[in-house]
Design a protein around this motif. Structure first.
Motif, PDB file in Angstrom:
ATOM      1  N   SER A   5     -96.030  -4.662  58.684  1.00 12.98           N
ATOM      2  CA  SER A   5     -95.949  -5.641  57.600  1.00 12.98           C
ATOM      3  C   SER A   5     -97.429  -5.827  57.089  1.00 12.98           C
ATOM      4  CB  SER A   5     -95.569  -7.019  58.180  1.00 12.98           C
ATOM      5  OG  SER A   5     -96.727  -7.260  59.336  1.00 12.98           O
ATOM      6  N   ASP A   6     -98.367  -4.927  57.361  1.00  8.80           N
ATOM      7  CA  ASP A   6     -99.542  -4.820  57.066  1.00  8.80           C
ATOM      8  C   ASP A   6    -100.303  -5.943  57.451  1.00  8.80           C
ATOM      9  OD1 ASP A   6     -99.334  -2.369  55.553  1.00  8.80           O
ATOM     10  OD2 ASP A   6     -98.634  -3.387  53.577  1.00  8.80           O
ATOM     11  N   SER A   7     -99.937  -6.497  58.384  1.00  8.82           N
ATOM     12  CA  SER A   7    -100.578  -7.596  59.141  1.00  8.82           C
ATOM     13  C   SER A   7    -101.618  -6.982  60.440  1.00  8.82           C
ATOM     14  CB  SER A   7    -100.258  -8.756  59.516  1.00  8.82           C
ATOM     15  OG  SER A   7     -99.009  -8.520  60.437  1.00  8.82           O
ATOM     16  N   LYS A   8    -102.661  -7.088  60.449  1.00 16.31           N
ATOM     17  CA  LYS A   8    -103.428  -6.685  61.737  1.00 16.31           C
ATOM     18  C   LYS A   8    -102.790  -7.297  63.007  1.00 16.31           C
ATOM     19  CE  LYS A   8    -108.105  -5.393  62.708  1.00 16.31           C
ATOM     20  NZ  LYS A   8    -109.639  -5.503  62.261  1.00 16.31           N
ATOM     21  N   LEU A   9    -102.440  -6.501  63.860  1.00 14.68           N
ATOM     22  CA  LEU A   9    -102.151  -6.855  65.351  1.00 14.68           C
ATOM     23  C   LEU A   9    -103.420  -7.487  66.083  1.00 14.68           C
ATOM     24  CD1 LEU A   9     -99.653  -4.150  66.398  1.00 14.68           C
ATOM     25  CD2 LEU A   9     -99.106  -6.390  65.612  1.00 14.68           C
ATOM     26  N   GLN A  10    -103.428  -8.458  66.713  1.00 12.83           N
ATOM     27  CA  GLN A  10    -104.480  -8.877  67.501  1.00 12.83           C
ATOM     28  C   GLN A  10    -104.725  -8.062  68.535  1.00 12.83           C
ATOM     29  OE1 GLN A  10    -105.916 -11.640  66.482  1.00 12.83           O
ATOM     30  NE2 GLN A  10    -107.266 -11.784  68.254  1.00 12.83           N
ATOM     31  N   ASN A  11    -105.944  -7.750  68.760  1.00 10.15           N
ATOM     32  CA  ASN A  11    -106.620  -6.850  69.799  1.00 10.15           C
ATOM     33  C   ASN A  11    -105.791  -5.644  70.178  1.00 10.15           C
ATOM     34  OD1 ASN A  11    -108.658  -6.674  71.849  1.00 10.15           O
ATOM     35  ND2 ASN A  11    -107.351  -7.518  73.406  1.00 10.15           N
ATOM     36  N   ALA A  12    -105.511  -5.047  69.083  1.00  9.83           N
ATOM     37  CA  ALA A  12    -104.706  -3.896  69.184  1.00  9.83           C
ATOM     38  C   ALA A  12    -105.152  -2.600  68.401  1.00  9.83           C
ATOM     39  CB  ALA A  12    -103.208  -3.986  68.837  1.00  9.83           C
ATOM     40  N   SER A  15     -95.044  13.349  70.210  1.00  8.73           N
ATOM     41  CA  SER A  15     -93.564  13.701  69.437  1.00  8.73           C
ATOM     42  C   SER A  15     -92.541  12.884  69.851  1.00  8.73           C
ATOM     43  CB  SER A  15     -93.313  15.310  69.383  1.00  8.73           C
ATOM     44  OG  SER A  15     -93.159  15.488  70.644  1.00  8.73           O
ATOM     45  N   GLN A  16     -91.471  12.670  69.205  1.00 10.52           N
ATOM     46  CA  GLN A  16     -90.516  11.933  69.305  1.00 10.52           C
ATOM     47  C   GLN A  16     -89.290  12.949  69.918  1.00 10.52           C
ATOM     48  OE1 GLN A  16     -90.070   8.396  69.568  1.00 10.52           O
ATOM     49  NE2 GLN A  16     -92.358   9.093  69.683  1.00 10.52           N
ATOM     50  N   PRO A  17     -88.154  12.649  70.769  1.00  8.42           N
ATOM     51  CA  PRO A  17     -87.148  13.441  71.009  1.00  8.42           C
ATOM     52  C   PRO A  17     -86.227  14.110  69.549  1.00  8.42           C
ATOM     53  CG  PRO A  17     -86.812  11.464  71.809  1.00  8.42           C
ATOM     54  CD  PRO A  17     -87.972  11.363  71.264  1.00  8.42           C
ATOM     55  N   ALA A  18     -86.084  13.101  69.093  1.00  9.18           N
ATOM     56  CA  ALA A  18     -85.301  13.506  67.634  1.00  9.18           C
ATOM     57  C   ALA A  18     -85.922  14.054  66.612  1.00  9.18           C
ATOM     58  CB  ALA A  18     -84.340  12.251  67.097  1.00  9.18           C
ATOM     59  N   ALA A  19     -85.378  15.100  65.813  1.00  6.83           N
ATOM     60  CA  ALA A  19     -86.364  15.809  64.662  1.00  6.83           C
ATOM     61  C   ALA A  19     -86.652  14.739  63.617  1.00  6.83           C
ATOM     62  CB  ALA A  19     -85.354  16.823  64.196  1.00  6.83           C
ATOM     63  N   GLU A  20     -85.743  13.841  63.356  1.00  2.92           N
ATOM     64  CA  GLU A  20     -85.888  12.934  62.218  1.00  2.92           C
ATOM     65  C   GLU A  20     -86.801  11.754  62.519  1.00  2.92           C
ATOM     66  OE1 GLU A  20     -82.470  11.516  64.402  1.00  2.92           O
ATOM     67  OE2 GLU A  20     -83.085  13.492  63.839  1.00  2.92           O
ATOM     68  N   THR A  21     -87.299  11.532  63.659  1.00  2.00           N
ATOM     69  CA  THR A  21     -88.028  10.725  64.099  1.00  2.00           C
ATOM     70  C   THR A  21     -89.584  11.042  64.043  1.00  2.00           C
ATOM     71  OG1 THR A  21     -87.813  11.021  66.397  1.00  2.00           O
ATOM     72  CG2 THR A  21     -86.727   9.215  65.246  1.00  2.00           C
ATOM     73  N   ARG A  22     -90.659  10.209  63.597  1.00  2.00           N
ATOM     74  CA  ARG A  22     -92.012  10.566  63.765  1.00  2.00           C
ATOM     75  C   ARG A  22     -92.554  10.477  64.912  1.00  2.00           C
ATOM     76  NH1 ARG A  22     -94.598   7.526  58.720  1.00  2.00           N
ATOM     77  NH2 ARG A  22     -95.115   9.305  57.819  1.00  2.00           N
ATOM     78  N   GLY A  23     -93.788  11.164  65.041  1.00  2.32           N
ATOM     79  CA  GLY A  23     -94.397  11.135  66.227  1.00  2.32           C
ATOM     80  C   GLY A  23     -95.433   9.747  66.182  1.00  2.32           C
ATOM     81  N   PHE A  24     -95.956   9.337  67.226  1.00  4.70           N
ATOM     82  CA  PHE A  24     -96.945   7.927  67.155  1.00  4.70           C
ATOM     83  C   PHE A  24     -98.151   8.381  67.944  1.00  4.70           C
ATOM     84  CE2 PHE A  24     -93.970   7.590  70.750  1.00  4.70           C
ATOM     85  CZ  PHE A  24     -94.923   7.095  71.820  1.00  4.70           C
ATOM     86  N   TRP A  25     -99.196   7.744  67.386  1.00  8.46           N
ATOM     87  CA  TRP A  25    -100.215   7.449  68.243  1.00  8.46           C
ATOM     88  C   TRP A  25    -100.312   6.489  69.363  1.00  8.46           C
ATOM     89  CZ3 TRP A  25    -103.887  11.136  66.939  1.00  8.46           C
ATOM     90  CH2 TRP A  25    -103.843  11.744  65.727  1.00  8.46           C
ATOM     91  N   PRO A  26    -100.771   6.546  70.525  1.00  5.95           N
ATOM     92  CA  PRO A  26    -100.638   5.374  71.416  1.00  5.95           C
ATOM     93  C   PRO A  26    -101.363   4.237  71.144  1.00  5.95           C
ATOM     94  CG  PRO A  26    -101.365   7.473  72.476  1.00  5.95           C
ATOM     95  CD  PRO A  26    -101.331   7.681  71.142  1.00  5.95           C
ATOM     96  N   VAL A  27    -100.645   3.077  71.092  1.00  4.07           N
ATOM     97  CA  VAL A  27    -101.276   1.918  70.789  1.00  4.07           C
ATOM     98  C   VAL A  27    -101.996   1.385  72.256  1.00  4.07           C
ATOM     99  CG1 VAL A  27    -101.084  -0.589  70.069  1.00  4.07           C
ATOM    100  CG2 VAL A  27     -99.652   1.218  69.112  1.00  4.07           C
ATOM    101  N   VAL A  28    -103.346   0.858  71.975  1.00  4.28           N
ATOM    102  CA  VAL A  28    -104.050   0.427  73.141  1.00  4.28           C
ATOM    103  C   VAL A  28    -104.696  -0.957  72.692  1.00  4.28           C
ATOM    104  CG1 VAL A  28    -104.617   2.875  74.042  1.00  4.28           C
ATOM    105  CG2 VAL A  28    -106.294   1.661  72.140  1.00  4.28           C
ATOM    106  N   SER A  29    -105.032  -1.733  73.732  1.00  5.53           N
ATOM    107  CA  SER A  29    -105.894  -2.871  73.593  1.00  5.53           C
ATOM    108  C   SER A  29    -107.349  -2.607  73.184  1.00  5.53           C
ATOM    109  CB  SER A  29    -105.653  -3.706  74.862  1.00  5.53           C
ATOM    110  OG  SER A  29    -106.693  -4.825  74.908  1.00  5.53           O
ATOM    111  N   ALA A  30    -107.987  -3.214  72.484  1.00  4.26           N
ATOM    112  CA  ALA A  30    -109.470  -3.152  72.222  1.00  4.26           C
ATOM    113  C   ALA A  30    -110.172  -3.219  73.529  1.00  4.26           C
ATOM    114  CB  ALA A  30    -110.085  -4.248  71.029  1.00  4.26           C
ATOM    115  N   ASN A  31    -109.842  -3.741  74.488  1.00  3.92           N
ATOM    116  CA  ASN A  31    -110.528  -3.692  75.783  1.00  3.92           C
ATOM    117  C   ASN A  31    -110.154  -2.700  76.731  1.00  3.92           C
ATOM    118  OD1 ASN A  31    -112.106  -6.105  74.727  1.00  3.92           O
ATOM    119  ND2 ASN A  31    -110.370  -7.481  75.035  1.00  3.92           N
ATOM    120  N   ASP A  32    -109.113  -1.811  76.437  1.00  2.00           N
ATOM    121  CA  ASP A  32    -108.817  -0.792  77.263  1.00  2.00           C
ATOM    122  C   ASP A  32    -110.081   0.050  77.505  1.00  2.00           C
ATOM    123  OD1 ASP A  32    -106.315  -1.816  78.076  1.00  2.00           O
ATOM    124  OD2 ASP A  32    -105.150  -0.750  76.437  1.00  2.00           O
TER     125      ASP A  32
END
Length: 65
Positions: free
Chosen positions: A19-26, A36-53
């Motif tokens: 939604s283009d809104s910034k997630l709190q502390n993420a 990578s994802q198991p299905a070819a039509e889905t995208r890979g993703f970067w791990p989401v972490v807390s700013a304090n992790d």
């Protein structure tokens, strides 16, 4: 290190939701390639972490020359 949490790391990027809104502390951890994802039509993703992790790959920001 006094400030070795994710938001002080060179590999941390503030995360914006679909939604283009910034997630709190993420953010996205860019220390490794996207997971990578198991299905070819889905995208890979970067791990989401807390700013304090933290992890063992912390790298302080490097100034551009």
């Amino acid at each position: 290190m006094a400030h070795s949490n994710c938001n002080a790391c060179a590999f941390y990027e503030d995360h914006a939701a679909n939604s283009d809104s910034k997630l709190q502390n993420a953010g996205l951890c860019r220390a490794n390639p996207p997971i990578s994802q198991p299905a070819a039509e889905t995208r890979g993703f970067w791990p989401v972490v807390s700013a304090n992790d933290w992890c063992g790959k912390f790298s302080g920001a490097v100034a551009a020359e």
